[in-house]
Design an enzyme around this catalytic site. Structure first.
Site, short mmCIF file in Angstrom:
data_model
loop_
_atom_site.label_atom_id
_atom_site.label_comp_id
_atom_site.label_asym_id
_atom_site.label_seq_id
_atom_site.Cartn_x
_atom_site.Cartn_y
_atom_site.Cartn_z
N ASN A 45 0.85 -1.19 0.00
CA ASN A 45 0.00 0.00 0.00
C ASN A 45 0.88 1.24 0.00
O ASN A 45 1.71 1.43 0.90
CB ASN A 45 -0.90 0.04 1.23
CG ASN A 45 -1.74 1.31 1.26
OD1 ASN A 45 -2.74 1.43 0.55
ND2 ASN A 45 -1.34 2.29 2.07
N GLU A 46 0.72 2.07 -1.02
CA GLU A 46 1.37 3.38 -1.10
C GLU A 46 2.85 3.33 -0.76
O GLU A 46 3.32 3.92 0.23
CB GLU A 46 0.65 4.37 -0.18
CG GLU A 46 -0.81 4.58 -0.53
CD GLU A 46 -1.51 5.63 0.31
OE1 GLU A 46 -2.64 5.99 -0.04
OE2 GLU A 46 -0.92 6.09 1.32
N TRP B 293 -2.60 7.20 11.91
CA TRP B 293 -1.15 7.34 11.87
C TRP B 293 -0.65 8.48 12.77
O TRP B 293 -1.00 8.50 13.94
CB TRP B 293 -0.68 7.46 10.41
CG TRP B 293 -1.21 6.33 9.56
CD1 TRP B 293 -2.15 6.41 8.58
CD2 TRP B 293 -0.89 4.94 9.66
NE1 TRP B 293 -2.42 5.16 8.06
CE2 TRP B 293 -1.66 4.23 8.69
CE3 TRP B 293 -0.02 4.21 10.46
CZ2 TRP B 293 -1.58 2.86 8.53
CZ3 TRP B 293 0.07 2.83 10.30
CH2 TRP B 293 -0.71 2.18 9.34
N TRP C 200 -12.65 4.64 1.63
CA TRP C 200 -11.83 4.70 2.82
C TRP C 200 -12.50 5.65 3.81
O TRP C 200 -12.72 6.80 3.48
CB TRP C 200 -10.41 5.20 2.50
CG TRP C 200 -9.56 5.19 3.73
CD1 TRP C 200 -9.41 6.20 4.64
CD2 TRP C 200 -8.79 4.09 4.21
NE1 TRP C 200 -8.59 5.81 5.66
CE2 TRP C 200 -8.20 4.52 5.42
CE3 TRP C 200 -8.55 2.79 3.75
CZ2 TRP C 200 -7.37 3.68 6.18
CZ3 TRP C 200 -7.72 1.99 4.50
CH2 TRP C 200 -7.14 2.42 5.70
N GLU D 40 -8.67 3.36 -2.45
CA GLU D 40 -8.99 4.23 -1.33
C GLU D 40 -9.51 5.55 -1.88
O GLU D 40 -8.95 6.10 -2.83
CB GLU D 40 -7.76 4.54 -0.45
CG GLU D 40 -7.30 3.42 0.45
CD GLU D 40 -6.14 3.86 1.34
OE1 GLU D 40 -6.02 5.08 1.63
OE2 GLU D 40 -5.35 2.99 1.72
#
Length: 448
Positions: free
Chosen positions: A165-166, A408, A400, A353
Site C-alpha cells: 500500500n502506497e 497514523w 476509505w 482508497e
C-alpha cells in the site's frame, strides 16, 4: 438530475489497515512493528496515541464482518500485519497470526464478500528496521518470503492480492521527511527504500503466483499534479513515475535519476532487478484524496518527500473547500488521474482508497449526519463514472474507510470512517455516509 449507472460486475468495497483497526498489539505472538516503536516515541503522534487498542477489530471480527454485510459491499480490502505472521520479520510463521486471517477470510467468504488482502500497509517488523529497513535489499527478500507464507495459506479463497500500500509513503514519509515510521530523514535512504519496495513487490508477485494466487496487484497513491508544465514533470517523476515506470515498463525514469544524483548514484539497482520488478499484474490499485498544484520558484528548496524537487513549490487555488486534513476537495482530479493511467500505461485500475476526514459526531439522537462526507463521496464516485465514460478501464471503487480508526501520526484526531467509532466503548454507528454508500451499492450507481 442524471442517473449514473456503472458497468455490470463493477465491485464496491470498503477498506481498512491492520495497525489502524486491529489493536491486540501484544497478543497471540505478534511482534513489534515500526509503528509501535514510532508511536511510543514522544512527539511523533498526536497526544502520543498508538494503535495498541485502536478499534479492537481483532476481538470484534464477527461484528465488523456483519456490519460490512449490512452495507452490501462486494469486497473488503484489509491488510495483514506482517508482525503477526513473522514477529521478527523472518523465519517460520506464527500459527496464531495465520489463524486469525484464515478465520477472517472464511467469515468474509461466508458473508458473500470477496477478500482483498494487502500484504503490507506500513507495519514493518521492528527487527527488520533495526537491520536497516526498506533501504536494505534484505527487507525486499524477506518480504518475498513472507508473501509465500501468507499466499500458501489464503490464496484458495482470496479474490485479489495487493502487495504494497502506497510505497511512496513508506519510502518518502518514512525515510525522507520522517513524518511516518520509522521517522528517518535521509534522502538517499528514501530513494533506496523506493527501489527495494518496488523489488519487494516483484518478489511478492512471483511468490503469490507460485502459491496459486488469482489476481495480484499493488496499490499506489499517485499524485494528480496540476500547474506549470516543468513543475508538474519534476514532481510527477519522483511521486509517480518512480513507481509506474519500473512496475509497468521495467525502467526507471532517466530524468528522476539525473535530478537525484546529488543524493545517490543509484547503485542499489542491481542487474536483474528491473526484470524482477516488472511482473505482470492484473490491475493497478489507485488511492486518491486530493490533487496537488505546483509552480516553479527558483528559490524553493528541495522538498524532503520529493528528492530532486528544488525550484518547485506547491500552492492552492482559491474557492475550494477543504477536509479536516486540510486537503482540497476536487473530484475532477480523480477523473484526470484514472484517464492518464489508462492512456499512458494501458492498465486496468481499481480505486482502492477514496474518502475524507470530517469531525462530525453523533447528535442528540445518536445519529451522525456527515453531509460533507456524503457530498465528497457523491462527487468522487461520479468522477469515477466520468473516467469510465472517457475510456478508462476501472473495475471497482473502495471507500476509505470502513470505520474511524488510528490515523497514523494524527492519532485518533481525524475521522475518515463511514462508520463512527466511540473509542471509549467501541460502539459502531453507521453514519449518513454509510447509508448513502449502501444505496449506491444497491443501485450500482447514483444520481448527479
Amino acid at each position: 438530475m442524471t442517473q449514473l449507472t456503472f458497468p455490470g460486475g463493477f465491485l464496491w468495497g470498503t477498506a481498512t489497515a491492520s495497525y489502524q483497526i486491529e489493536g491486540a498489539a501484544n497478543e497471540d505472538g505478534r511482534g513489534p512493528s515500526i509503528w509501535d516503536v514510532f508511536s511510543a516515541t514522544p512527539g511523533k503522534t498526536w497526544r502520543g496515541q498508538s494503535g495498541a487498542v485502536a478499534c479492537d477489530h481483532y476481538h470484534r471480527v464477527d461484528e465488523d464482518v456483519a456490519l460490512m454485510a449490512s452495507l452490501g459491499v462486494d469486497t473488503y480490502r484489509f491488510s495483514i500485519a506482517w508482525p503477526r505472521i513473522q514477529p521478527d520479520g523472518s523465519g517460520p510463521a506464527n500459527p496464531a497470526g495465520l489463524d486469525f486471517y484464515d478465520r477472517l477470510v472464511d467469515k468474509l467468504v461466508a458473508a458473500g464478500i470477496k477478500p482483498m488482502p494487502t500484504l503490507y500497509h506500513w507495519d514493518l517488523p521492528q527487527n527488520l528496521e533495526v537491520r536497516g529497513g526498506w533501504p536494505e535489499r534484505e527487507t525486499a527478500e524477506r518480504f518475498g518470503e513472507y508473501a509465500a507464507i501468507v499466499g500458501a495459506r489464503l490464496s484458495d479463497r482470496v479474490h485479489t492480492w495487493w502487495t504494497l500500500n502506497e510505497p511512496w509513503c513508506s519510502a518518502f514519509l518514512g525515510y525522507g521527511n520522517g513524518h511516518h515510521a520509522p521517522g528517518r530523514t535521509e534522502p538517499a535512504a528514501s530513494l533506496a527504500a523506493a527501489h527495494h519496495l518496488n523489488l519487494g513487490h516483484g518478489l511478492a508477485v512471483q511468490a503469490l503466483r507460485a502459491a496459486g494466487a488469482g489476481q495480484v496487484s499493488i496499490v499506489l497513491n499517485p499524485t494528480q499534479c496540476r500547474g506549470d508544465e516543468e513543475a508538474v514533470r519534476i514532481v510527477d517523476g519522483v511521486a509517480n513515475r518512480i513507481f509506474f515506470d519500473p512496475l509497468l515498463r521495467g525502467e526507471y525514469p532517466a530524468d528522476v535519476i539525473e535530478r537525484t544524483r546529488h543524493h545517490t548514484d543509484w547503485s542499489f539497482v542491481q542487474e536483474g532487478d528491473l526484470e524482477q520488478i516488472n511482473q505482470p499484474i492484473d490491475l493497478l490499485g489507485v488511492n486518491y484524496y486530493s490533487p496537488t498544484w505546483l509552480r516553479m520558484n527558483p528559490d524553493a528548496p528541495e522538498n524532503q518527500v520529493n528528492p530532486g524537487s528544488a525550484g518547485v513549490e506547491g500552492w492552492t487555488p482559491e474557492g475550494l473547500s477543504f477536509t479536516d486534513m486540510g486537503w482540497a476537495v476536487d473530484a475532477t482530479g480523480l477523473t484526470d488521474l484514472l484517464v492518464r493511467i489508462h492512456k499512458d500505461y494501458g492498465v486496468a485500475t481499481m480505486v482502492t482508497e477514496n474518502g475524507a476526514a470530517y469531525p462530525t459526531g453523533p447528535d442528540e439522537n445518536g445519529e451522525v449526519n456527515d453531509v460533507e462526507r456524503v457530498d465528497y463521496l457523491r462527487s468522487h464516485i461520479a468522477a469515477v463514472h466520468d473516467a469510465i465514460e472517457a475510456g478508462a478501464d476501472v473495475r471497482g471503487y473502495t471507500a476509505w474507510s470502513l470505520m474511524d480508526n488510528f490515523e497514523w501520526a494524527f492519532g485518533y484526531d481525524k475521522r475518515f470512517g463511514i462508520v463512527h467509532v466511540d473509542y471509549a466503548t467501541q460502539k459502531r454507528t453507521p453514519k449518513a455516509s454509510a447509508k448513502f454508500y449502501s444505496q449506491v451499492i444497491a443501485d450500482n450507481g447514483l444520481d448527479r
